[in-house]
Enzyme design. Structure first.
Site, PDB file in Angstrom:
ATOM      1  N   SER A 124       2.713  10.030  -7.439  1.00 28.97           N
ATOM      2  CA  SER A 124       3.204   9.700  -8.780  1.00 28.97           C
ATOM      3  C   SER A 124       2.271  10.275  -9.834  1.00 28.97           C
ATOM      4  O   SER A 124       1.052  10.375  -9.619  1.00 28.97           O
ATOM      5  CB  SER A 124       3.232   8.176  -8.911  1.00 28.97           C
ATOM      6  OG  SER A 124       3.391   7.803 -10.255  1.00 28.97           O
ATOM      7  N   TYR A 148      -1.575  -0.102  -8.050  1.00 29.90           N
ATOM      8  CA  TYR A 148      -0.501   0.743  -7.513  1.00 29.90           C
ATOM      9  C   TYR A 148      -0.936   2.214  -7.533  1.00 29.90           C
ATOM     10  O   TYR A 148      -0.843   2.926  -6.525  1.00 29.90           O
ATOM     11  CB  TYR A 148       0.794   0.561  -8.329  1.00 29.90           C
ATOM     12  CG  TYR A 148       1.806   1.663  -8.107  1.00 29.90           C
ATOM     13  CD1 TYR A 148       2.422   1.832  -6.859  1.00 29.90           C
ATOM     14  CD2 TYR A 148       2.144   2.566  -9.126  1.00 29.90           C
ATOM     15  CE1 TYR A 148       3.343   2.855  -6.643  1.00 29.90           C
ATOM     16  CE2 TYR A 148       3.062   3.580  -8.924  1.00 29.90           C
ATOM     17  CZ  TYR A 148       3.655   3.725  -7.670  1.00 29.90           C
ATOM     18  OH  TYR A 148       4.553   4.752  -7.461  1.00 29.90           O
ATOM     19  N   LYS A 152      -1.757   5.087  -4.404  1.00 33.00           N
ATOM     20  CA  LYS A 152      -1.170   6.437  -4.309  1.00 33.00           C
ATOM     21  C   LYS A 152      -2.283   7.473  -4.164  1.00 33.00           C
ATOM     22  O   LYS A 152      -2.202   8.390  -3.352  1.00 33.00           O
ATOM     23  CB  LYS A 152      -0.325   6.736  -5.554  1.00 33.00           C
ATOM     24  CG  LYS A 152       0.973   5.975  -5.597  1.00 33.00           C
ATOM     25  CD  LYS A 152       2.008   6.604  -4.685  1.00 33.00           C
ATOM     26  CE  LYS A 152       2.922   5.619  -4.049  1.00 33.00           C
ATOM     27  NZ  LYS A 152       3.801   6.147  -3.044  1.00 33.00           N
TER      28      LYS A 152
END
Ligand code: NAD
Ligand code: UD1
Length: 333
Positions: A124, A148, A152
């Protein structure tokens, strides 16, 4: 090629499944339905005219993943499975590290033991953190600002280390910007559980009369109309980016990263206006305070993917809104 899609009943995986099948690949999906519904499989069968092979289960079950890789003679994995809510990751970081990082480690272990040497990873733009310059290219510093984003980045680093020590392993790491919209059939799309956090699903529910009004998080940003600017990309363009990544995998030198975005910024007010035209519905809104952790502008430099993957985003903002609305109408009816 035979492709395993982890998380393939989710929003992006289900759209990629269509693009991969249409490009002539065989697919098998594994998902634990933690954020998707078995109904997606019926919808995919309607769109594709055939059932999609599916195994229910968690990617943290290494033996199950190994069995799938072997039974379906998988050549490459597209790794979509993961949790993706920024807010939830702040409240429950362990859940995110366990699912996203341990899940990826388990998948990589299963691949290693089954001699599967190709993987495309769903990363992302959130790994860049607060933009230091725009547009953001792949060389931009990596400083995610929430758990989050850190999961990643950690998975990216694990993949890079693994590719470093295994000369046969080919990794394409895709950093998505803001995927929106739906397949043109209106049968599959983004359907968040509970209250949507992201802009497009929220607008869709306001247009569909399920929510009263949109709250715009701030109109005093340093942008041309004061509202936040993002690089929205049609989910079918993103899906095509996965087909391009797959074609490129055999030529990859090991671990390679590509931004998938349009390169264009769109503000919240612009998006509301385009959605209003596409849906023919009014989108009532109210300006409220800034959302904590939000940034002013974020958009991609997609040149590397354009030049090396021979891929570019083609679908317009209007098509993103039209397809989102078709999906929303199908949900309402
Ligand atoms: P999604 O939640 O719709 O799909 C993810 C799927 O993975 C779901 O079907 C879920 O049930 C499944 N899953 C989660 N953990 C699993 C596990 N341990 N085992 C098996 N299945 C599991 O999300 P999405 O929007 O389709 O995102 C796909 C990937 O792309 C995610 O990794 C996400 O982090 C990444 N990504 C998404 C966006 C976005 O805006 N949607 C942006 C950038 C990156
Ligand atoms: C969010 C995530 C990001 C993730 C991305 C996936 C946060 C802080 N960031 O990013 O990590 O990769 O989704 O697509 O959650 N907006 C409103 N009202 C709303 C919702 C959003 O005004 O109800 C505005 C936001 O302030 C922002 C824009 O719309 O300016 C886009 O927001 P959103 O869709 O949540 O995406 P991101 O903030 O880019």
């Amino acid at each position: 090629m035979n492709i395993l899609l982890t998380g393939g009943t989710g929003y992006i995986g289900s759209h990629a499944a269509i693009a991969l099948k249409e490009a002539g690949h065989n697919i098998v999906i594994q998902d634990n339905f933690s954020n998707s519904s078995p109904l997606v499989l019926n919808r995919l069968a309607l769109i594709l005219g055939e059932e999609v092979p599916f195994i229910e289960g968690d990617i943290r079950n290494t033996n199950l993943v190994k069995a799938i890789l072997q039974e379906f003679s998988v050549d490459a994995v597209m790794h979509f499975a993961g949790l993706k809510s920024v807010g939830e990751s702040v409240l429950e970081p362990l859940k995110y590290y366990e699912n996203n990082v341990l899940g990826s480690l388990s998948l990589l272990r299963a691949m290693k033991e089954s001699n599967v040497k190709k993987i495309v990873f769903s990363s992302s733009a959130t790994v860049y953190g607060i933009p230091r310059y725009l547009p953001i290219n792949e060389a931009h510093p990596l400083k995610p600002v929430n758990p989050y984003g850190r999961t990643k980045l950690q998975v990216e680093q694990i993949l890079e280390d693994e590719a470093e020590c295994d000369a046969l392993l080919k990794v394409v790491n895709l950093r998505y910007f803001n995927p929106v919209g739906a397949h043109k059939s209106g049968l599959i799309g983004e359907e968040p559980r509970g209250m949507p956090n992201n802009l497009m699903p929220f607008i869709a529910r306001v247009a569909g009369g399920k929510l009263k009004e949109l709250h715009i998080y701030g109109d005093d940003y340093d942008t041309f109309d004061g509202t936040g600017v993002r690089d929205y990309i049609h989910v079918m363009d993103l899906a095509e980016g996965h087909v391009a990544a797959l074609n490129y995998l055999p030529h990859s030198s090991g671990f390679e990263t590509f931004n998938l975005g349009t390169g264009d910024g769109c503000s919240v007010l612009q998006m509301i206006e385009v959605y209003r035209k596409a849906s023919g519905r009014e989108i009532p809104f109210r300006i409220v305070g800034r959302r904590q952790g939000d940034i002013s502008s974020c958009y991609a430099a997609p040149n590397k993917a354009n030049q090396i993957l021979l891929w570019s985003a083609k679908l317009s903002l209007f098509e993103m809104c039209m397809s989102s609305w078709s999906f929303q109408e199908q949900l309402v009816n």
